[in-house]
Design an enzyme around this catalytic site. Structure first.
Site, PDB file in Angstrom:
ATOM      1  N   GLU A 270     -16.406   1.023   7.272  1.00 24.63           N
ATOM      2  CA  GLU A 270     -16.880   2.363   6.882  1.00 24.63           C
ATOM      3  C   GLU A 270     -16.390   2.725   5.480  1.00 24.63           C
ATOM      4  O   GLU A 270     -17.118   3.347   4.699  1.00 24.63           O
ATOM      5  CB  GLU A 270     -16.428   3.422   7.890  1.00 24.63           C
ATOM      6  CG  GLU A 270     -17.016   3.242   9.275  1.00 24.63           C
ATOM      7  CD  GLU A 270     -18.524   3.051   9.270  1.00 24.63           C
ATOM      8  OE1 GLU A 270     -19.235   3.895   8.705  1.00 24.63           O
ATOM      9  OE2 GLU A 270     -18.997   2.041   9.821  1.00 24.63           O
ATOM     10  N   TRP A 273     -18.717   1.084   3.233  1.00 22.68           N
ATOM     11  CA  TRP A 273     -19.996   1.819   3.099  1.00 22.68           C
ATOM     12  C   TRP A 273     -19.850   2.920   2.045  1.00 22.68           C
ATOM     13  O   TRP A 273     -20.738   3.166   1.241  1.00 22.68           O
ATOM     14  CB  TRP A 273     -20.412   2.465   4.437  1.00 22.68           C
ATOM     15  CG  TRP A 273     -21.272   1.579   5.284  1.00 22.68           C
ATOM     16  CD1 TRP A 273     -20.900   0.953   6.430  1.00 22.68           C
ATOM     17  CD2 TRP A 273     -22.653   1.217   5.058  1.00 22.68           C
ATOM     18  NE1 TRP A 273     -21.959   0.225   6.926  1.00 22.68           N
ATOM     19  CE2 TRP A 273     -23.041   0.371   6.111  1.00 22.68           C
ATOM     20  CE3 TRP A 273     -23.589   1.521   4.075  1.00 22.68           C
ATOM     21  CZ2 TRP A 273     -24.333  -0.168   6.209  1.00 22.68           C
ATOM     22  CZ3 TRP A 273     -24.871   0.987   4.165  1.00 22.68           C
ATOM     23  CH2 TRP A 273     -25.229   0.152   5.223  1.00 22.68           C
ATOM     24  N   TRP A 302     -44.996  13.724   3.194  1.00 23.12           N
ATOM     25  CA  TRP A 302     -44.179  14.643   4.001  1.00 23.12           C
ATOM     26  C   TRP A 302     -45.005  15.858   4.402  1.00 23.12           C
ATOM     27  O   TRP A 302     -45.791  16.368   3.605  1.00 23.12           O
ATOM     28  CB  TRP A 302     -42.952  15.091   3.200  1.00 23.12           C
ATOM     29  CG  TRP A 302     -42.049  13.972   2.773  1.00 23.12           C
ATOM     30  CD1 TRP A 302     -41.885  13.488   1.516  1.00 23.12           C
ATOM     31  CD2 TRP A 302     -41.191  13.183   3.617  1.00 23.12           C
ATOM     32  NE1 TRP A 302     -40.976  12.449   1.513  1.00 23.12           N
ATOM     33  CE2 TRP A 302     -40.533  12.243   2.787  1.00 23.12           C
ATOM     34  CE3 TRP A 302     -40.914  13.179   4.982  1.00 23.12           C
ATOM     35  CZ2 TRP A 302     -39.619  11.313   3.287  1.00 23.12           C
ATOM     36  CZ3 TRP A 302     -40.002  12.255   5.479  1.00 23.12           C
ATOM     37  CH2 TRP A 302     -39.370  11.335   4.635  1.00 23.12           C
ATOM     38  N   ASN A 337     -20.471  11.536  12.575  1.00 21.63           N
ATOM     39  CA  ASN A 337     -21.383  10.600  11.901  1.00 21.63           C
ATOM     40  C   ASN A 337     -22.604  10.242  12.748  1.00 21.63           C
ATOM     41  O   ASN A 337     -23.732  10.222  12.250  1.00 21.63           O
ATOM     42  CB  ASN A 337     -20.632   9.325  11.515  1.00 21.63           C
ATOM     43  CG  ASN A 337     -21.537   8.348  10.792  1.00 21.63           C
ATOM     44  OD1 ASN A 337     -22.108   8.674   9.763  1.00 21.63           O
ATOM     45  ND2 ASN A 337     -21.709   7.161  11.353  1.00 21.63           N
ATOM     46  N   TRP A 355     -36.575  14.129   3.220  1.00 22.76           N
ATOM     47  CA  TRP A 355     -35.127  13.964   3.383  1.00 22.76           C
ATOM     48  C   TRP A 355     -34.345  14.828   2.404  1.00 22.76           C
ATOM     49  O   TRP A 355     -33.217  15.227   2.688  1.00 22.76           O
ATOM     50  CB  TRP A 355     -34.716  12.490   3.238  1.00 22.76           C
ATOM     51  CG  TRP A 355     -35.054  11.835   1.923  1.00 22.76           C
ATOM     52  CD1 TRP A 355     -36.155  11.090   1.641  1.00 22.76           C
ATOM     53  CD2 TRP A 355     -34.279  11.868   0.711  1.00 22.76           C
ATOM     54  NE1 TRP A 355     -36.125  10.655   0.332  1.00 22.76           N
ATOM     55  CE2 TRP A 355     -34.981  11.113  -0.259  1.00 22.76           C
ATOM     56  CE3 TRP A 355     -33.073  12.450   0.347  1.00 22.76           C
ATOM     57  CZ2 TRP A 355     -34.519  10.935  -1.566  1.00 22.76           C
ATOM     58  CZ3 TRP A 355     -32.606  12.277  -0.951  1.00 22.76           C
ATOM     59  CH2 TRP A 355     -33.327  11.526  -1.895  1.00 22.76           C
ATOM     60  N   TRP A 378     -28.744  10.082   4.005  1.00 19.37           N
ATOM     61  CA  TRP A 378     -30.100  10.624   4.193  1.00 19.37           C
ATOM     62  C   TRP A 378     -31.170   9.578   3.902  1.00 19.37           C
ATOM     63  O   TRP A 378     -32.147   9.450   4.632  1.00 19.37           O
ATOM     64  CB  TRP A 378     -30.305  11.881   3.326  1.00 19.37           C
ATOM     65  CG  TRP A 378     -29.831  13.081   4.084  1.00 19.37           C
ATOM     66  CD1 TRP A 378     -28.614  13.687   3.996  1.00 19.37           C
ATOM     67  CD2 TRP A 378     -30.542  13.763   5.131  1.00 19.37           C
ATOM     68  NE1 TRP A 378     -28.523  14.704   4.912  1.00 19.37           N
ATOM     69  CE2 TRP A 378     -29.692  14.779   5.616  1.00 19.37           C
ATOM     70  CE3 TRP A 378     -31.801  13.623   5.700  1.00 19.37           C
ATOM     71  CZ2 TRP A 378     -30.066  15.644   6.646  1.00 19.37           C
ATOM     72  CZ3 TRP A 378     -32.175  14.484   6.723  1.00 19.37           C
ATOM     73  CH2 TRP A 378     -31.322  15.478   7.189  1.00 19.37           C
TER      74      TRP A 378
HETATM   75  C1  FAD Z   1     -27.235  11.934   6.886  1.00 17.81           C
HETATM   76  C2  FAD Z   1     -25.772  11.662   6.556  1.00 17.81           C
HETATM   77  C3  FAD Z   1     -25.116  12.470   5.646  1.00 17.81           C
HETATM   78  C4  FAD Z   1     -23.771  12.225   5.320  1.00 17.81           C
HETATM   79  N1  FAD Z   1     -23.151  13.038   4.406  1.00 17.81           N
HETATM   80  C5  FAD Z   1     -21.863  12.786   4.058  1.00 17.81           C
HETATM   81  C6  FAD Z   1     -21.204  13.590   3.101  1.00 17.81           C
HETATM   82  O1  FAD Z   1     -21.780  14.511   2.498  1.00 17.81           O
HETATM   83  N2  FAD Z   1     -19.896  13.322   2.838  1.00 17.81           N
HETATM   84  C7  FAD Z   1     -19.220  12.298   3.456  1.00 17.81           C
HETATM   85  O2  FAD Z   1     -18.027  12.100   3.181  1.00 17.81           O
HETATM   86  N3  FAD Z   1     -19.848  11.515   4.338  1.00 17.81           N
HETATM   87  C8  FAD Z   1     -21.130  11.723   4.674  1.00 17.81           C
HETATM   88  N4  FAD Z   1     -21.744  10.924   5.603  1.00 17.81           N
HETATM   89  C9  FAD Z   1     -21.014   9.761   6.145  1.00 17.81           C
HETATM   90  C10 FAD Z   1     -20.221  10.009   7.438  1.00 17.81           C
HETATM   91  O3  FAD Z   1     -20.995  10.692   8.361  1.00 17.81           O
HETATM   92  C11 FAD Z   1     -18.917  10.777   7.209  1.00 17.81           C
HETATM   93  O4  FAD Z   1     -18.214  10.226   6.126  1.00 17.81           O
HETATM   94  C12 FAD Z   1     -18.029  10.697   8.453  1.00 17.81           C
HETATM   95  O5  FAD Z   1     -18.688  11.268   9.545  1.00 17.81           O
HETATM   96  C13 FAD Z   1     -16.732  11.426   8.191  1.00 17.81           C
HETATM   97  O6  FAD Z   1     -15.921  11.410   9.334  1.00 17.81           O
HETATM   98  P1  FAD Z   1     -14.502  10.703   9.318  1.00 17.81           P
HETATM   99  O7  FAD Z   1     -13.746  11.096   8.108  1.00 17.81           O
HETATM  100  O8  FAD Z   1     -13.865  10.963  10.625  1.00 17.81           O
HETATM  101  O9  FAD Z   1     -14.937   9.195   9.163  1.00 17.81           O
HETATM  102  P2  FAD Z   1     -14.310   7.820   9.640  1.00 17.81           P
HETATM  103  O10 FAD Z   1     -15.224   7.266  10.662  1.00 17.81           O
HETATM  104  O11 FAD Z   1     -12.895   7.921   9.979  1.00 17.81           O
HETATM  105  O12 FAD Z   1     -14.485   6.926   8.315  1.00 17.81           O
HETATM  106  C14 FAD Z   1     -13.502   6.944   7.275  1.00 17.81           C
HETATM  107  C15 FAD Z   1     -14.128   7.328   5.959  1.00 17.81           C
HETATM  108  O13 FAD Z   1     -15.098   6.357   5.592  1.00 17.81           O
HETATM  109  C16 FAD Z   1     -16.159   6.993   4.895  1.00 17.81           C
HETATM  110  N5  FAD Z   1     -17.396   6.816   5.669  1.00 17.81           N
HETATM  111  C17 FAD Z   1     -17.515   6.700   7.004  1.00 17.81           C
HETATM  112  N6  FAD Z   1     -18.805   6.506   7.339  1.00 17.81           N
HETATM  113  C18 FAD Z   1     -19.504   6.518   6.189  1.00 17.81           C
HETATM  114  C19 FAD Z   1     -20.884   6.371   5.871  1.00 17.81           C
HETATM  115  N7  FAD Z   1     -21.818   6.163   6.805  1.00 17.81           N
HETATM  116  N8  FAD Z   1     -21.256   6.467   4.579  1.00 17.81           N
HETATM  117  C20 FAD Z   1     -20.345   6.664   3.602  1.00 17.81           C
HETATM  118  N9  FAD Z   1     -19.022   6.806   3.842  1.00 17.81           N
HETATM  119  C21 FAD Z   1     -18.610   6.728   5.118  1.00 17.81           C
HETATM  120  C22 FAD Z   1     -15.827   8.471   4.814  1.00 17.81           C
HETATM  121  O14 FAD Z   1     -15.216   8.730   3.574  1.00 17.81           O
HETATM  122  C23 FAD Z   1     -14.862   8.648   5.977  1.00 17.81           C
HETATM  123  O15 FAD Z   1     -13.995   9.743   5.810  1.00 17.81           O
HETATM  124  C24 FAD Z   1     -23.087  11.147   5.934  1.00 17.81           C
HETATM  125  C25 FAD Z   1     -23.771  10.342   6.853  1.00 17.81           C
HETATM  126  C26 FAD Z   1     -25.091  10.597   7.165  1.00 17.81           C
HETATM  127  C27 FAD Z   1     -25.797   9.720   8.162  1.00 17.81           C
END
Ligand code: FAD
Length: 453
Positions: A270, A273, A302, A337, A355, A378
């Site tokens: 993650e 990512w 759209w 997420n 989107w 998105w």
């Molecule tokens: C439509 C959509 C919009 C999103 N918008 C944002 C946003 O504005 N800001 C944001 O920080 N994340 C965003 N995410 C990614 C992800 O959902 C969040 O980072 C995550 O839910 C944060 O929870 P956590 O800190 O407990 O993550 P954990 O699961 O603990 O992951 C650790 C860190 O990894 C990074 N991470 C995890 N998953 C992703 C991912 N899919 N993409 C990019 N980085 C990731 C984040 O920095 C996160 O804090 C988005 C995902 C989707 C599908």
């Protein structure tokens, strides 16, 4: 005298700009509040509140180092070059130190500052590997995540990941001058659930590594469980760096970079990512201006029905999981997420809404709003992104609910009226604004323009 300009790096640990500036001599710090720019960037009121609390905490941390933090308000990024030039003159500062940012407006702002004749030194601290450093043999950006990750892991294995130490205090003998609290004059929403300090970010990290990371791969998709790090608000504003996260992980789990099928490696995945989307953003700056990554996405027709959009925003689609997720976003400023994926898929593929509308709404409400991750998420869901969800993959919101909230525990938190329903019943829509089967067929047709990609 040097100036350290804080942006989305609100920390004194692992902050190369701060540490290296302090090695050169006396330092004054500055932070620019840019209300109109934030409005244009749709920064959420809850994130503004979190910024306010974080800069006040930062001011205190810097004061313990004998460094003053000046907080200046200007309207827009465009006003910063002049404001910074004036400050340099006033303080007789020869250089400005800052850490890099990945967004197009931020990068252009820095170029304008340099064009003003200010000696702005930029350090990389936002990613573990800099954008442009993880490339194919042909020297291009990877278009698929997995080879990017393999290359990334290989390079990171060879790195020393020790974070930068916090600098020594500038005038150890003198008393700490407690800074006056700064207030940002913008609409705010209370962010108190997330304590705004580097210590709080470290506590989240340590708790997660101690209790949850080993089960992360098994539990992270279940929104009712506490299973993810909840570090995103801290990472978005830089109260903690990904390097600090990875370094702490490796101290506990030295095999964390082995790409295994366990919780630790899944969490690293993650973090990668996050880096993937940042690298893409820097190399494709127009993504930050609303461009589809996949140009075939320009052909999607759209439907953009404002009534359907309103229902989605208000959590009134009739689909219990989607509605509960939207309530989580509206009420708490954060969304799990799995639910971000479900809601984004629902908006784009069930409601056929662009989107960009959803991206904007998320940004307006998220405490962790972050252009690169939000845009990446998105465009992934809308199938227009880099290594996105295939266009024909359309989440069934009922099956998602049955799989990831099997007892309806999450739904019941945000919709108590449904709490009495059985585990079997709770997932089914009540007066849905669209029928899944019909919506799916329409979406398949509308998104088929992506087939050629
Ligand atoms: C439509 C959509 C919009 C999103 N918008 C944002 C946003 O504005 N800001 C944001 O920080 N994340 C965003 N995410 C990614 C992800 O959902 C969040 O980072 C995550 O839910 C944060 O929870 P956590 O800190 O407990 O993550 P954990 O699961 O603990 O992951 C650790 C860190 O990894 C990074 N991470 C995890 N998953 C992703 C991912 N899919 N993409 C990019 N980085 C990731 C984040 O920095 C996160 O804090 C988005 C995902 C989707 C599908």
């Amino acid at each position: 005298m040097q100036i350290v300009w804080f942006r989305k790096d609100l920390r004194i640990h692992d902050n190369p700009a701060l540490t290296l500036a302090c090695q050169n001599g006396p330092v004054t710090a500055v932070y620019f509040v840019t209300p109109l720019q934030w409005q244009q960037h749709d920064v959420a009121p809850i994130q503004i509140d979190f910024i306010e609390k974080s800069i006040n905490q930062l001011a205190y941390s810097l004061a313990t180092l004998g460094i003053e933090l000046i907080v200046e308000t200007v309207d827009l990024f465009d006003d910063i070059p002049d404001a910074l030039a004036t400050l340099c003159k006033k303080l007789n500062a020869s250089q400005v130190f800052a850490n890099s940012e990945v967004e197009v407006d931020e990068i252009n702002r820095d170029i304008k500052v340099q064009q003003q004749g200010i000696d702005l030194q930029i350090f990389q601290a936002d990613c573990i590997l800099n954008p442009g450093q993880v490339l194919t043999q042909q020297g291009t950006m990877f278009k698929v995540f997995t080879p990017f990750k393999i290359n990334w892991l290989k390079q990171v294995q060879a790195l020393d990941l020790s974070p930068y130490c916090k600098p020594a205090a500038q005038n150890a003998a003198s008393e700490i001058i407690i800074p006056t609290a700064f207030t940002i004059d913008r609409p705010k929403k209370d962010s108190a659930y997330w304590l705004a300090s580097e210590d709080a970010a470290q506590t989240h990290l340590v708790d997660f590594l101690d209790q949850f990371v080993e089960y992360y791969h098994l539990k992270r998709d279940f929104p009712a469980k506490q299973a993810t790090s909840m570090l995103s608000p801290y990472l978005a504003l830089g109260l903690i760096s990904t390097k600090q996260c990875l370094h702490a992980l490796l101290l506990r789990f030295p095999d964390a970079l082995d790409n295994a099928k366990n919780g630790v490696s899944t969490w690293v995945n993650e973090l990668v990512w996050r880096e993937f989307y940042r690298h893409i953003m820097v190399l494709n700056p127009n993504l930050g201006k609303g461009d589809n990554y996949n140009k075939l996405g320009n052909q999607i027709q759209w439907q953009n029905d404002p009534k359907l959009f309103k229902a989605w925003c208000e959590g009134k689609t009739g689909y219990p999981l989607v509605d509960a997720a939207m309530q989580q976003l509206i009420q708490t400023g954060w969304m799990h997420n799995r639910l971000r994926m479900v809601c984004a898929s629902f908006l784009t593929k069930h409601l056929l809404i662009d989107w960009r509308w959803g991206e904007r709404f998320f940004k307006q409400h998220l405490i962790d709003g972050d252009l690169a991750s939000n845009n990446g998420g998105w465009q992934w869901a809308a199938s227009t992104g880099c290594d996105a969800q295939p266009y024909f993959r359309i989440f069934n919101p009922i099956i998602q609910s049955q799989k990831f909230d099997p007892n309806g525990q999450f739904i019941s938190i945000y919709n108590q009226a449904l709490a009495h329903l059985s585990d079997k019943q709770i997932h089914f829509p009540v007066n849905p604004i669209v029928e899944h089967k019909v919506a799916r067929l329409t979406a398949l047709q509308l998104f088929s323009v992506l087939k050629k990609g």
